[in-house]
Design an enzyme around this catalytic site. Sequence first.
Site, PDB file in Angstrom:
ATOM      1  N   THR A   9       0.759  -1.199  -0.090  1.00 17.03           N
ATOM      2  CA  THR A   9      -0.022  -0.021   0.095  1.00 17.03           C
ATOM      3  C   THR A   9       0.630   1.305   0.005  1.00 17.03           C
ATOM      4  O   THR A   9       0.614   2.234  -0.957  1.00 17.03           O
ATOM      5  CB  THR A   9      -0.929  -0.059   1.358  1.00 17.03           C
ATOM      6  OG1 THR A   9      -1.665  -1.190   1.252  1.00 17.03           O
ATOM      7  CG2 THR A   9      -1.758   1.115   1.264  1.00 17.03           C
ATOM      8  N   GLY A  54       4.050   1.769  -0.435  1.00 18.63           N
ATOM      9  CA  GLY A  54       4.995   1.602  -1.392  1.00 18.63           C
ATOM     10  C   GLY A  54       4.629   2.029  -2.641  1.00 18.63           C
ATOM     11  O   GLY A  54       4.988   3.203  -3.391  1.00 18.63           O
ATOM     12  N   SER A  55       3.494   1.532  -3.040  1.00 14.78           N
ATOM     13  CA  SER A  55       2.813   1.959  -4.307  1.00 14.78           C
ATOM     14  C   SER A  55       2.228   3.158  -4.171  1.00 14.78           C
ATOM     15  O   SER A  55       2.557   4.070  -5.227  1.00 14.78           O
ATOM     16  CB  SER A  55       1.429   1.163  -4.508  1.00 14.78           C
ATOM     17  OG  SER A  55       1.727  -0.145  -4.566  1.00 14.78           O
ATOM     18  N   ARG A  67       6.652  -9.400  -5.768  1.00 15.53           N
ATOM     19  CA  ARG A  67       5.876  -9.764  -6.939  1.00 15.53           C
ATOM     20  C   ARG A  67       5.936  -8.687  -7.889  1.00 15.53           C
ATOM     21  O   ARG A  67       6.269  -7.643  -7.512  1.00 15.53           O
ATOM     22  CB  ARG A  67       4.437  -9.910  -6.269  1.00 15.53           C
ATOM     23  CG  ARG A  67       4.202 -11.287  -5.661  1.00 15.53           C
ATOM     24  CD  ARG A  67       2.833 -11.490  -5.099  1.00 15.53           C
ATOM     25  NE  ARG A  67       2.286 -10.397  -4.004  1.00 15.53           N
ATOM     26  CZ  ARG A  67       2.903 -10.758  -2.849  1.00 15.53           C
ATOM     27  NH1 ARG A  67       3.314 -11.833  -2.399  1.00 15.53           N
ATOM     28  NH2 ARG A  67       2.590  -9.767  -1.891  1.00 15.53           N
ATOM     29  N   LYS A 120       6.705   2.024  12.207  1.00 19.14           N
ATOM     30  CA  LYS A 120       6.535   2.407  13.486  1.00 19.14           C
ATOM     31  C   LYS A 120       7.297   1.260  14.243  1.00 19.14           C
ATOM     32  O   LYS A 120       7.938   1.523  15.492  1.00 19.14           O
ATOM     33  CB  LYS A 120       5.112   2.702  13.728  1.00 19.14           C
ATOM     34  CG  LYS A 120       4.213   1.702  13.655  1.00 19.14           C
ATOM     35  CD  LYS A 120       2.862   2.044  13.301  1.00 19.14           C
ATOM     36  CE  LYS A 120       2.452   1.431  11.919  1.00 19.14           C
ATOM     37  NZ  LYS A 120       1.271   1.819  11.298  1.00 19.14           N
ATOM     38  N   GLU A 174       8.870   9.938   9.692  1.00 19.50           N
ATOM     39  CA  GLU A 174       7.750  11.010   9.644  1.00 19.50           C
ATOM     40  C   GLU A 174       6.492   9.847   9.488  1.00 19.50           C
ATOM     41  O   GLU A 174       5.495  10.346  10.180  1.00 19.50           O
ATOM     42  CB  GLU A 174       7.643  12.038   8.600  1.00 19.50           C
ATOM     43  CG  GLU A 174       6.425  13.188   8.487  1.00 19.50           C
ATOM     44  CD  GLU A 174       6.445  13.672   9.925  1.00 19.50           C
ATOM     45  OE1 GLU A 174       5.466  13.281  10.814  1.00 19.50           O
ATOM     46  OE2 GLU A 174       7.287  14.610  10.318  1.00 19.50           O
ATOM     47  N   GLY A 188       0.198   8.965  10.114  1.00 19.78           N
ATOM     48  CA  GLY A 188       0.086   8.785   8.692  1.00 19.78           C
ATOM     49  C   GLY A 188       0.772  10.371   7.967  1.00 19.78           C
ATOM     50  O   GLY A 188       1.703  10.597   8.225  1.00 19.78           O
ATOM     51  N   LYS A 206       3.597   4.149  18.518  1.00 16.04           N
ATOM     52  CA  LYS A 206       3.482   5.320  17.956  1.00 16.04           C
ATOM     53  C   LYS A 206       3.880   6.206  19.092  1.00 16.04           C
ATOM     54  O   LYS A 206       4.571   7.259  19.028  1.00 16.04           O
ATOM     55  CB  LYS A 206       2.376   5.811  17.319  1.00 16.04           C
ATOM     56  CG  LYS A 206       2.161   4.712  15.923  1.00 16.04           C
ATOM     57  CD  LYS A 206       0.712   4.999  15.451  1.00 16.04           C
ATOM     58  CE  LYS A 206       0.322   4.324  14.166  1.00 16.04           C
ATOM     59  NZ  LYS A 206      -1.137   4.281  13.909  1.00 16.04           N
TER      60      LYS A 206
END
Lengths: 435, 435
Positions: free
Chosen positions: B13, B15-16, B46, B103, B127, B132, B203
């Site tokens: 998620t 990375g893309s 993949r 984290k 960060e 997020g 966190k």
Amino acid sequence: MKTIKLGICGLGTVGSGTVNVLAASGEAINRRAGATLEITHIGARRDNALCNTAGIKVSRDIFDVVDDPEIDILIELIGGTTVAKELVERAIKAGKHVVTANKALIAEFGTELFALASEHGVALRYEAAVAGGIPIIKALREGLAGNEINWLAGIINGTTNFILSEMGTAKRAFEDVLAEAQALGYAEADPTFDVEGIDAAHKLVILAAIAFGIPLNINGVYTEGVTRITPADLSFAEELGYRIKHLGIAKLTDAGVNLRVHPTLIPEEQLLSRVNGVENAVLIDGSAVGPTLYCGAGAGAAPTASAVVADIVDIARELAADQLPQIPALGVDADSITEIDSVPMAQVVTPWYLRLNVQDKPGVMSKVSSILSERGISIEALIQKPPTKGQQSVSLVVLTNPAEQAQLLGAVAEIEALETTLSDVMRIRVETLKG
Amino acid sequence: MKTIKLGICGLGTVGSGTVNVLAASGEAINRRAGATLEITHIGARRDNALCNTAGIKVSRDIFDVVDDPEIDILIELIGGTTVAKELVERAIKAGKHVVTANKALIAEFGTELFALASEHGVALRYEAAVAGGIPIIKALREGLAGNEINWLAGIINGTTNFILSEMGTAKRAFEDVLAEAQALGYAEADPTFDVEGIDAAHKLVILAAIAFGIPLNINGVYTEGVTRITPADLSFAEELGYRIKHLGIAKLTDAGVNLRVHPTLIPEEQLLSRVNGVENAVLIDGSAVGPTLYCGAGAGAAPTASAVVADIVDIARELAADQLPQIPALGVDADSITEIDSVPMAQVVTPWYLRLNVQDKPGVMSKVSSILSERGISIEALIQKPPTKGQQSVSLVVLTNPAEQAQLLGAVAEIEALETTLSDVMRIRVETLKG
């Protein structure tokens, strides 16, 4: 640790706050800076207990601080744009880094001052110029660097936010609350700068320049104050599920940029609508992150000093490592600052709140709605109250769907020309602030 | 402009999202970075459509990215703490700067990784590891550098916030809403990590280390999940003028530091109480600025990528000028990170919300209040509802004044031992979050 020498010009509220914060939390701040921060020279017209610290030189002529060859960072806290500009220029030319809290100076003369700073290889930082202690400049310039900013909207003047909050909760008239704000020190004796939105316009121009990479241009802001707003408008807005806030809004669309400061109805679900009193808050919509909100104290000695010190620490951290601060003043290099056309206010599209004072007669509502519908303006919500006993007039409140300002003002003029309309139509823009 | 080469490990998620954000806003981001950012190597197990970009090398073995001598900044987005740790260590040793969204890795192994990075003169930025897209690490580490942080409290897990918000508005049971959150992709198939507060604890440990200059210590956090909370508690809280939020709280007092994650009643006037759904928000109380609040998307591909890119831009800005990033990982140099004693939970003082299920009999209330008062615990507010028709039991809700946990638990044990008490007492801490 290396020692970084600070010269402070101006010992008013923010100047004293800065001296006090550096004294109270010096050790912790030095750890963040990776250097020993030392105030070695203060320029202040009048004497002050804060000047009586061993090792601090005090000059009545603030230019003596600038000319002090020992100073690494000059902190300009005198305000105004005449002497302050001269001071900052002279400091930059002397190779000193500069930190300022002066929004008018940055909004009006930022472009030339940043160019001068860049030419002399020094930093000119101004976190304290917008929204006091909220680190909003840093968030926008660095924290959201992965985003193209779509829009931002902020409560960036504590005085008008205090006045509107008080008017809303206590159902008190503008003049009444203004007098209280003056007594509390939240408003100046001459409140024009705050209540007419000029102060907010200065801050908005700075935020927009960073957000969109456009030149600072104080003339490009539409500015409308809060003096016309009545407790009745605040009540009607609430009844419709909204709150009225005095916002600075900057938007970028395919049509261009649009900067405006005006009272605005915003939905009560928006956190921004719950920011009351002298607090400030800025909502920023970024292409990747979506909307993010930043709230806190927008003024006051210690909160503003917090921002001044953050800038000092940023610069000191680099100097301590024999490096130079690299982040450009507006977040991008001066040569990539690009003028973008402004959208004329006549073409700005928003929903509108209209409050009409009309005769209590059959057919009035139908006339009003047909004028609106002829111009393609549809009605989203409506409030009509029964007339107060013995009165011949009623309030009619209309919330429209989005309409171009030119269309809306045309319709309003026509409504005002009706015999049954008893006074000027109150009109306030609405923003949903959806991401 | 200089070209800075990026190697991305992991194309899930985040990375893309990072590849997409850099592609969508590349030009704007390069202007902020003062350099051309170029993804030259992706490591992904993949195949993926995003790999098919001309000029991007793709490796199945992510370590090939680390070993690529061309890479300036390695972006670790594979998650987990085993391979990820090895990857980050190898990158640092190869002299590469590292950006991560991990984290768990930072909370558990940050101390040694930061030391290694420092030794090799590279930056390790994170960060995206907390809240997020909200630039909260930057705000705390740099924006509030002029403050000593008194406390912070945050909604730092979107899953539990979504569950509590839904339970509150729709009066639905925990299990029911959890199933929906799983269907929506807001919660994992095994939700333990989120609903038991482990993710939030990771966190919180990171935020507390920056706030107080203390070592990262995941074992120092008291952690309590949201599984016990019922819709009835949310309703009673609302009736008392509060909302229940799952907070990470870090406080520094003369007695020491206290880190805890638990459901908390907070006053409805606090903006934090209005942050609903998957949103995150962190409230920080600084010595100079007072309370400042930061809200936004706490998860998701693009928001998290926003934070990853901000870190990349920060590093690139320095590299473009042939400088090195200077701000230490936790905002202060490693040698000024200082262990501070933890306050044992038994000694932590807060007001409490207690919900009792008791027999509908005279004298019950007087017994309960005398048990509380014998231990010096006074009652701030009380709700007693008439019994539901045909039922012999009633709910008794007590809001206490501040009481030490040890005292409170003692009283609760005594109340639970009463014959008239029909089930375990529900107890939830209260925080006013006053500056």
